[in-house]
Design an enzyme around this catalytic site. Structure first.
Site, short mmCIF file in Angstrom:
data_model
loop_
_atom_site.label_atom_id
_atom_site.label_comp_id
_atom_site.label_asym_id
_atom_site.label_seq_id
_atom_site.Cartn_x
_atom_site.Cartn_y
_atom_site.Cartn_z
N ASP A 29 -10.82 -1.73 -1.56
CA ASP A 29 -9.47 -1.64 -0.98
C ASP A 29 -8.66 -2.86 -1.45
OD1 ASP A 29 -8.27 0.01 1.74
OD2 ASP A 29 -7.23 -1.81 1.10
N ILE A 30 -7.40 -2.60 -1.78
CA ILE A 30 -6.52 -3.66 -2.30
C ILE A 30 -6.15 -4.66 -1.20
CG2 ILE A 30 -4.25 -2.59 -1.87
CD1 ILE A 30 -3.59 -3.15 -4.84
N ASN A 83 -9.22 7.85 8.56
CA ASN A 83 -7.94 7.97 9.24
C ASN A 83 -7.31 9.30 8.87
OD1 ASN A 83 -8.16 5.39 10.38
ND2 ASN A 83 -7.29 4.42 8.57
N GLY A 89 -3.29 7.02 11.63
CA GLY A 89 -3.06 5.86 10.75
C GLY A 89 -3.30 6.14 9.28
N GLN A 90 -3.23 7.40 8.87
CA GLN A 90 -3.43 7.73 7.46
C GLN A 90 -2.14 7.47 6.68
OE1 GLN A 90 -4.52 11.83 6.66
NE2 GLN A 90 -4.87 11.42 4.48
N SER A 91 -2.21 6.53 5.73
CA SER A 91 -1.01 6.21 4.94
C SER A 91 -1.04 6.85 3.56
CB SER A 91 -0.83 4.70 4.83
OG SER A 91 -1.91 4.12 4.13
N HIS A 96 -9.79 9.99 2.17
CA HIS A 96 -10.57 8.80 1.83
C HIS A 96 -11.36 8.33 3.03
CE1 HIS A 96 -6.52 7.60 3.06
NE2 HIS A 96 -7.06 6.52 3.60
N HIS A 98 -13.13 4.95 4.60
CA HIS A 98 -13.23 3.49 4.52
C HIS A 98 -14.66 3.09 4.87
CE1 HIS A 98 -8.75 2.58 4.86
NE2 HIS A 98 -8.77 3.81 5.36
P1 AMP Z 1 -5.19 4.70 5.17
O1 AMP Z 1 -4.24 3.76 5.86
O2 AMP Z 1 -6.36 5.12 5.99
O3 AMP Z 1 -4.46 5.87 4.56
O4 AMP Z 1 -5.82 3.87 3.99
C1 AMP Z 1 -5.20 3.69 2.76
C2 AMP Z 1 -5.82 2.47 2.17
O5 AMP Z 1 -5.51 2.43 0.80
C3 AMP Z 1 -5.30 1.14 2.76
O6 AMP Z 1 -6.39 0.42 3.33
C4 AMP Z 1 -4.70 0.42 1.57
O7 AMP Z 1 -4.91 -0.97 1.59
C5 AMP Z 1 -5.41 1.08 0.40
N1 AMP Z 1 -4.72 1.07 -0.88
C6 AMP Z 1 -3.42 1.36 -1.11
N2 AMP Z 1 -3.14 1.24 -2.42
C7 AMP Z 1 -4.30 0.88 -3.03
C8 AMP Z 1 -4.67 0.60 -4.37
N3 AMP Z 1 -3.81 0.69 -5.39
N4 AMP Z 1 -5.95 0.23 -4.63
C9 AMP Z 1 -6.85 0.12 -3.62
N5 AMP Z 1 -6.57 0.38 -2.33
C10 AMP Z 1 -5.30 0.75 -2.03
#
Ligand code: AMP
Length: 110
Positions: A29-30, A83, A89-91, A96, A98
Site C-alpha cells: 500500500d502506498i 472495505n 470505507g472503500q475508496s 482488494h 488489505h
Molecule cells: P480502500 O480505502 O479500502 O479502498 O483502500 C484503497 C487503498 O489503496 C488505500 O489504502 C490506499 O492507500 C491504496 N492506494 C491508492 N493508490 C495506490 C497506489 N498507487 N499504490 C498502492 N496503493 C494505493
C-alpha cells in the site's frame, strides 16, 4: 482504462509488487497503516466483494495467508480487511484485500 488498480495490473502505474500469479496481484500500500500493509487484488476487475465468487476470494485469502507467513506477521497475528462501499470505507472501486500486521490492532475499528 479508468480503474487505478487495473492500471497497476497493466503496468501503466508502478507498484511495489510482492506476489503475482495468473489470477492475483499483491503490492505494498502506498500509504501504509501498519509496518506490513499489502493489498491483494484479483486481476479480473470486480467493483467490490459483492460481485466476486468464492473461487477468487479463496485465492486471494490463500495469497494473504502465504504473505503473512513470508512477511513474518503470522505468528503474532494480523488482520485481513475488505472495505466495501461508502460506509465501509472503500475508496478504490476494484476489489482488494488489505493485509495488515506488525503492530497491535484496535477493535472496534474506526
Ligand atoms: P480502500 O480505502 O479500502 O479502498 O483502500 C484503497 C487503498 O489503496 C488505500 O489504502 C490506499 O492507500 C491504496 N492506494 C491508492 N493508490 C495506490 C497506489 N498507487 N499504490 C498502492 N496503493 C494505493
Amino acid at each position: 482504462m479508468n480503474c487505478l488498480f487495473c492500471r497497476i495490473i497493466e503496468g501503466q502505474i508502478p507498484s511495489s509488487k510482492v506476489y503475482e500469479d495468473e489470477y492475483v496481484l499483491a503490492f505494498r500500500d502506498i500509504d501504509p497503516q501498519a509496518p506490513t500493509h499489502i493489498l491483494i487484488i484479483p486481476k479480473k476487475h470486480y467493483d467490490s466483494v459483492l460481485e466476486a465468487g468464492p473461487r477468487i476470494i479463496g485465492r486471494m485469502t490463500e495469497v494473504a495467508k502465504k504473505l503473512a507467513v513470508s512477511e513474518g506477521i503470522a505468528e503474532n497475528g494480523f488482520r485481513i480487511v475488505i472495505n466495501t462501499g461508502e460506509e465501509g470505507g472503500q475508496s478504490v472501486k476494484h476489489l482488494h484485500m488489505h493485509l495488515l500486521g506488525g503492530r497491535s490492532m484496535q477493535w472496534p475499528p474506526g
